[in-house]
Structures are given as C-alpha cells and as structure tokens.
Write a protein that holds these residues in place. Structure first.
Motif, PDB file in Angstrom:
ATOM      1  N   ALA A  92       0.827  -1.207   0.000  1.00 24.34           N
ATOM      2  CA  ALA A  92       0.000   0.000   0.000  1.00 24.34           C
ATOM      3  C   ALA A  92       0.863   1.260   0.000  1.00 24.34           C
ATOM      4  O   ALA A  92       0.527   2.252  -0.661  1.00 24.34           O
ATOM      5  CB  ALA A  92      -0.939  -0.004   1.204  1.00 24.34           C
ATOM      6  N   VAL A  93       1.975   1.226   0.717  1.00 28.04           N
ATOM      7  CA  VAL A  93       2.875   2.388   0.757  1.00 28.04           C
ATOM      8  C   VAL A  93       3.466   2.636  -0.626  1.00 28.04           C
ATOM      9  O   VAL A  93       3.473   3.773  -1.121  1.00 28.04           O
ATOM     10  CB  VAL A  93       3.986   2.190   1.810  1.00 28.04           C
ATOM     11  CG1 VAL A  93       5.098   3.212   1.641  1.00 28.04           C
ATOM     12  CG2 VAL A  93       3.404   2.271   3.211  1.00 28.04           C
ATOM     13  N   VAL A  94       3.971   1.592  -1.261  1.00 22.57           N
ATOM     14  CA  VAL A  94       4.585   1.754  -2.584  1.00 22.57           C
ATOM     15  C   VAL A  94       3.554   2.275  -3.588  1.00 22.57           C
ATOM     16  O   VAL A  94       3.856   3.153  -4.390  1.00 22.57           O
ATOM     17  CB  VAL A  94       5.216   0.425  -3.055  1.00 22.57           C
ATOM     18  CG1 VAL A  94       5.619   0.482  -4.509  1.00 22.57           C
ATOM     19  CG2 VAL A  94       6.423   0.085  -2.191  1.00 22.57           C
ATOM     20  N   ARG A  95       2.337   1.749  -3.504  1.00 27.25           N
ATOM     21  CA  ARG A  95       1.285   2.204  -4.425  1.00 27.25           C
ATOM     22  C   ARG A  95       0.829   3.633  -4.123  1.00 27.25           C
ATOM     23  O   ARG A  95       0.500   4.391  -5.033  1.00 27.25           O
ATOM     24  CB  ARG A  95       0.085   1.272  -4.350  1.00 27.25           C
ATOM     25  CG  ARG A  95       0.332  -0.052  -4.992  1.00 27.25           C
ATOM     26  CD  ARG A  95      -0.894  -0.944  -4.886  1.00 27.25           C
ATOM     27  NE  ARG A  95      -0.665  -2.207  -5.558  1.00 27.25           N
ATOM     28  CZ  ARG A  95      -1.380  -3.282  -5.361  1.00 27.25           C
ATOM     29  NH1 ARG A  95      -2.394  -3.273  -4.511  1.00 27.25           N
ATOM     30  NH2 ARG A  95      -1.107  -4.393  -6.007  1.00 27.25           N
ATOM     31  N   GLY A  96       0.776   3.991  -2.844  1.00 23.34           N
ATOM     32  CA  GLY A  96       0.237   5.287  -2.458  1.00 23.34           C
ATOM     33  C   GLY A  96       1.244   6.415  -2.364  1.00 23.34           C
ATOM     34  O   GLY A  96       0.867   7.588  -2.336  1.00 23.34           O
ATOM     35  N   LEU A  97       2.520   6.094  -2.305  1.00 23.87           N
ATOM     36  CA  LEU A  97       3.552   7.125  -2.123  1.00 23.87           C
ATOM     37  C   LEU A  97       3.497   8.237  -3.174  1.00 23.87           C
ATOM     38  O   LEU A  97       3.651   9.408  -2.825  1.00 23.87           O
ATOM     39  CB  LEU A  97       4.940   6.473  -2.085  1.00 23.87           C
ATOM     40  CG  LEU A  97       6.051   7.333  -1.523  1.00 23.87           C
ATOM     41  CD1 LEU A  97       5.764   7.731  -0.082  1.00 23.87           C
ATOM     42  CD2 LEU A  97       7.372   6.591  -1.595  1.00 23.87           C
ATOM     43  N   PRO A  98       3.253   7.931  -4.436  1.00 27.09           N
ATOM     44  CA  PRO A  98       3.181   9.020  -5.413  1.00 27.09           C
ATOM     45  C   PRO A  98       2.073  10.032  -5.132  1.00 27.09           C
ATOM     46  O   PRO A  98       2.147  11.185  -5.547  1.00 27.09           O
ATOM     47  CB  PRO A  98       2.921   8.295  -6.751  1.00 27.09           C
ATOM     48  CG  PRO A  98       3.448   6.920  -6.542  1.00 27.09           C
ATOM     49  CD  PRO A  98       3.193   6.614  -5.084  1.00 27.09           C
ATOM     50  N   ARG A  99       1.045   9.620  -4.393  1.00 23.83           N
ATOM     51  CA  ARG A  99      -0.080  10.516  -4.092  1.00 23.83           C
ATOM     52  C   ARG A  99       0.057  11.226  -2.751  1.00 23.83           C
ATOM     53  O   ARG A  99      -0.810  12.028  -2.398  1.00 23.83           O
ATOM     54  CB  ARG A  99      -1.388   9.723  -4.124  1.00 23.83           C
ATOM     55  CG  ARG A  99      -1.728   9.179  -5.510  1.00 23.83           C
ATOM     56  CD  ARG A  99      -3.082   8.494  -5.545  1.00 23.83           C
ATOM     57  NE  ARG A  99      -3.239   7.436  -4.559  1.00 23.83           N
ATOM     58  CZ  ARG A  99      -2.811   6.176  -4.707  1.00 23.83           C
ATOM     59  NH1 ARG A  99      -2.180   5.809  -5.794  1.00 23.83           N
ATOM     60  NH2 ARG A  99      -3.019   5.278  -3.762  1.00 23.83           N
ATOM     61  N   LEU A 100       1.117  10.952  -2.003  1.00 29.19           N
ATOM     62  CA  LEU A 100       1.320  11.607  -0.712  1.00 29.19           C
ATOM     63  C   LEU A 100       1.631  13.074  -0.967  1.00 29.19           C
ATOM     64  O   LEU A 100       2.671  13.415  -1.532  1.00 29.19           O
ATOM     65  CB  LEU A 100       2.451  10.935   0.076  1.00 29.19           C
ATOM     66  CG  LEU A 100       2.781  11.546   1.435  1.00 29.19           C
ATOM     67  CD1 LEU A 100       1.578  11.497   2.374  1.00 29.19           C
ATOM     68  CD2 LEU A 100       3.969  10.813   2.052  1.00 29.19           C
TER      69      LEU A 100
END
Length: 172
Positions: free
Chosen positions: A52-60
C-alpha cells in the motif's frame, strides 16, 4: 537524509530512495504490527502495508507527514485484518513473544499478556504513544480521533494495564 527528502526523491522515481525509506521503516512498522497481532499475521499484514505504501507514495501530498501517513496505513491494515477475522468468527491463537525494550521492567511474557488483554483501541494508542514514541497529535491523526480521545484512551489503557499486572502479581 530526512524521511521527507527520501519521500520526495522516491516520488520522483529514485528507486534507491524508496529502498532506503523501506529499510529505515521496516522494523518499526513490523514491531508496531507485531504488538497488535501475532507473529504470523504480522508478517502478512506488514507485506500488505508496504504494498500500500509503494502504491500510495506518489499521491502523498505532504512528504513531511510520512510517519503518521505510514502508521495510518498500518492501522487500517491491522483493523481490516481483525475485522475480517472477527467476521469469520475464527479464534486466532496468540504468540506470547515480542521484541520490545520493556523487558527490564516487566518480563516479556507478562508484558505481552497484559498488552493482549487490553481492548484494541486502548492497546493501539498505548503502542503508538509509548512503544513507537509518537506524540499525542500524531496518534490522534493515525487513529482519526481528537487528541482528547487519545489522552482518555491512554489513561484507560494505563489503568487497565496496571490492573492486569496487579492481578498477575507484578509489583513495581
């Protein structure tokens, strides 16, 4: 190098920055998850968290808020796992070992037993505040409750933990 810098570099596509960020936070995240679940489930949930972190990091949007964002993902993953297990009504045997620094005060088995005896909400804030060293405002952000609620849960958790340890015969 700060987490914020690593996040920005990872968002720009630097694999080394992402790898360093994951290496830096792998143990703290696993430890948090382990304190909420048994070892087998902690491994599975930790993998889900990092995916989830790898997938969501670009949207942080706020790289400086990486730590509460990360622990929010961890909390959600733990909650989803517990909710799914409770829905199945399958009892899960707990593991009575954990790696924690409190061994000098209370033996490991007693501490793990006492923590596992706490209700999930109180255990969660106790682990975040005392064992992960997060301030009240970040605990509130992660748990999605007001800071006053975190404080009252901490108070209740301390009281319940003290009562449980007293029942087991531990005297400071």
């Amino acid at each position: 190098m700060t987490d914020e810098t690593l996040v920005i570099r990872a968002q720009l596509g630097e694999r080394e920055a992402l790898a360093e960020l994951l290496a830096r936070w792998q143990v703290p995240v696993w430890t948090y998850v382990r304190r909420m679940l048994d070892a087998d489930r902690a491994d599975d949930v930790s993998q889900e968290i990092w995916l989830a972190v790898v997938r969501g990091l670009p949207r942080l949007r706020e790289p400086g808020r990486f730590t509460p964002w990360l622990f929010t993902i961890a909390r959600r993953s733990i909650t989803e796992r517990l909710r799914a297990e409770y829905a199945e009504k399958t009892p899960v045997a707990g593991d009575s070992t954990a790696e924690d620094p409190a061994e000098a005060t209370v033996d490991r088995a007693t501490l793990v037993s006492a923590l596992s005896a706490l209700p999930v909400l109180e255990r969660e804030v106790l682990v975040l505040f005392y064992l992960e060293d997060l301030p009240v405002d970040e605990c509130a952000y992660i748990c999605q409750v007001p800071a006053g609620t975190v404080k009252s849960r901490l108070n209740r958790a301390r009281r319940l933990l003290r009562e449980h340890l007293d029942e087991k015969g531990y005297r400071p």
